[in-house]
Design a protein around this motif. Structure first.
Motif, PDB file in Angstrom:
ATOM      1  N   ASP A  64      26.216  39.570  36.746  1.00 50.49           N
ATOM      2  CA  ASP A  64      26.687  40.412  37.848  1.00 50.49           C
ATOM      3  C   ASP A  64      28.197  40.386  38.033  1.00 50.49           C
ATOM      4  N   ALA A  65      28.911  39.896  37.026  1.00 51.43           N
ATOM      5  CA  ALA A  65      30.372  39.882  37.118  1.00 51.43           C
ATOM      6  C   ALA A  65      30.885  41.314  37.258  1.00 51.43           C
ATOM      7  N   ARG A  66      31.980  41.449  37.979  1.00 48.27           N
ATOM      8  CA  ARG A  66      32.602  42.762  38.122  1.00 48.27           C
ATOM      9  C   ARG A  66      34.028  42.666  37.628  1.00 48.27           C
ATOM     10  N   GLY A  67      34.488  43.735  36.994  1.00 46.97           N
ATOM     11  CA  GLY A  67      35.842  43.702  36.470  1.00 46.97           C
ATOM     12  C   GLY A  67      36.379  45.086  36.193  1.00 46.97           C
ATOM     13  N   GLY A  68      37.556  45.108  35.653  1.00 48.35           N
ATOM     14  CA  GLY A  68      38.237  46.367  35.378  1.00 48.35           C
ATOM     15  C   GLY A  68      38.871  46.905  36.645  1.00 48.35           C
ATOM     16  N   GLY A  69      39.627  47.939  36.502  1.00 48.62           N
ATOM     17  CA  GLY A  69      40.315  48.536  37.641  1.00 48.62           C
ATOM     18  C   GLY A  69      39.383  49.055  38.713  1.00 48.62           C
ATOM     19  N   ILE A  76      26.395  48.739  36.657  1.00 45.21           N
ATOM     20  CA  ILE A  76      27.060  50.016  36.951  1.00 45.21           C
ATOM     21  C   ILE A  76      27.524  50.682  35.664  1.00 45.21           C
ATOM     22  N   GLU A  77      28.114  49.912  34.754  1.00 45.40           N
ATOM     23  CA  GLU A  77      28.568  50.473  33.470  1.00 45.40           C
ATOM     24  C   GLU A  77      27.396  51.118  32.719  1.00 45.40           C
ATOM     25  N   ASP A 101      30.971  49.211  43.193  1.00 40.68           N
ATOM     26  CA  ASP A 101      32.304  49.130  42.620  1.00 40.68           C
ATOM     27  C   ASP A 101      33.310  49.115  43.774  1.00 40.68           C
ATOM     28  N   LYS A 102      34.591  49.143  43.470  1.00 43.87           N
ATOM     29  CA  LYS A 102      35.588  49.035  44.543  1.00 43.87           C
ATOM     30  C   LYS A 102      35.575  50.244  45.482  1.00 43.87           C
ATOM     31  N   ASN A 103      34.961  51.346  45.059  1.00 42.76           N
ATOM     32  CA  ASN A 103      34.852  52.528  45.910  1.00 42.76           C
ATOM     33  C   ASN A 103      33.525  52.606  46.645  1.00 42.76           C
ATOM     34  N   ALA A 132      19.655  49.058  49.580  1.00 42.26           N
ATOM     35  CA  ALA A 132      20.905  49.764  49.273  1.00 42.26           C
ATOM     36  C   ALA A 132      20.716  51.254  49.005  1.00 42.26           C
ATOM     37  N   LEU A 133      19.577  51.805  49.395  1.00 42.22           N
ATOM     38  CA  LEU A 133      19.296  53.210  49.098  1.00 42.22           C
ATOM     39  C   LEU A 133      20.293  54.153  49.780  1.00 42.22           C
ATOM     40  N   ASP A 134      20.748  53.791  50.968  1.00 43.69           N
ATOM     41  CA  ASP A 134      21.640  54.672  51.731  1.00 43.69           C
ATOM     42  C   ASP A 134      23.091  54.218  51.759  1.00 43.69           C
ATOM     43  N   VAL A 135      23.478  53.349  50.833  1.00 40.21           N
ATOM     44  CA  VAL A 135      24.877  52.918  50.760  1.00 40.21           C
ATOM     45  C   VAL A 135      25.747  54.133  50.485  1.00 40.21           C
ATOM     46  N   GLN A 136      26.814  54.252  51.266  1.00 38.54           N
ATOM     47  CA  GLN A 136      27.739  55.369  51.100  1.00 38.54           C
ATOM     48  C   GLN A 136      29.064  54.853  50.544  1.00 38.54           C
ATOM     49  N   ASP A 137      29.631  55.615  49.614  1.00 35.95           N
ATOM     50  CA  ASP A 137      30.894  55.201  49.014  1.00 35.95           C
ATOM     51  C   ASP A 137      32.037  55.328  50.018  1.00 35.95           C
ATOM     52  N   VAL A 138      33.179  54.801  49.649  1.00 37.19           N
ATOM     53  CA  VAL A 138      34.335  54.778  50.546  1.00 37.19           C
ATOM     54  C   VAL A 138      35.561  55.442  49.917  1.00 37.19           C
ATOM     55  N   VAL A 139      35.337  56.419  49.051  1.00 34.72           N
ATOM     56  CA  VAL A 139      36.445  57.107  48.397  1.00 34.72           C
ATOM     57  C   VAL A 139      37.253  57.869  49.447  1.00 34.72           C
ATOM     58  N   ALA A 140      38.549  57.648  49.462  1.00 37.96           N
ATOM     59  CA  ALA A 140      39.421  58.300  50.443  1.00 37.96           C
ATOM     60  C   ALA A 140      39.344  59.816  50.325  1.00 37.96           C
ATOM     61  N   GLY A 141      39.144  60.465  51.449  1.00 41.54           N
ATOM     62  CA  GLY A 141      39.149  61.922  51.493  1.00 41.54           C
ATOM     63  C   GLY A 141      37.827  62.582  51.188  1.00 41.54           C
TER      64      GLY A 141
END
Length: 189
Positions: A64-69, A76-77, A101-103, A132-141
């Motif tokens: 479950d490690a996470r990485g990259g920008g 997820i990958e 992910d970070k978003n 986590a079915l209803d998790v919403q992303d946090v992408v700006a805008g």
């Protein structure tokens, strides 16, 4: 050894990946961006190299490690690439579908955004079970999209139906105030 393992995982050269693992290279070691060898293999679409790295990465506690920008997990990958077989194997090894992910995008959201229905199908129940079915992303805008919103915007009617059956909330709104129905309508679905 570890840097070579990451290098050959990135290039997908299975014989060297196998040899380096046998020689004791650490599959949990990461590059400067925090990506382990399994993640690097999946980023490049080298499913055969990823297959060799699955069990050692899991045994090393790095599934479950996470990485990259984008801070994407291995699951997820695989989901974003539509690698259904890999998604199934990762879930069987205990990969967590609720990780984002970070978003704030889950594996299910990535599969649906990419219109990878078979990978999404495998993720439905584990994501529901993880709450986590209803998790919403946090992408700006443009953020605030849930899995149901991604399926609706992508025109995946069968997935929309399955998500609703599993209890996905149709009244959630994204950052622009749109529901899943609004997104489907504005995309012509």
């Amino acid at each position: 050894e570890d840097i070579y393992l990451r290098s050959f995982a990135t290039s997908g050269y299975v014989p060297y990946v196998e040899a380096l693992l046998k020689a004791g290279a650490d599959p949990a070691s990461t590059d400067e961006a925090g990506r382990n060898s399994l993640m690097l293999a999946l980023e490049q679409g080298h499913e055969a190299a990823a297959e060799v790295l699955l069990a050692p990465t899991s045994a090393a506690g790095a599934i479950d490690a996470r990485g990259g920008g984008r801070e994407r997990s291995v699951l997820i990958e695989a989901s974003a690439a539509g690698l259904t077989n890999m998604v199934e194997k990762l879930l069987a090894l205990g990969a967590k579908p609720e990780l984002t992910d970070k978003n704030g995008n889950t594996s299910l959201s990535w599969a649906l955004a990419g219109k990878h229905e078979t990978a999404a199908e495998v993720l439905l129940e584990p994501t529901r079970e993880a709450g986590a079915l209803d998790v919403q992303d946090v992408v700006a805008g443009s953020g605030g999209k849930s899995a149901l919103m991604w399926a609706s915007a992508s025109g995946l009617a069968g997935m929309v139906e399955k998500l609703l059956e599993l209890g996905a909330k149709p009244d959630l709104k994204d950052a622009g105030g749109k529901t899943a129905l609004d997104l489907a309508n504005s995309a012509g679905h």
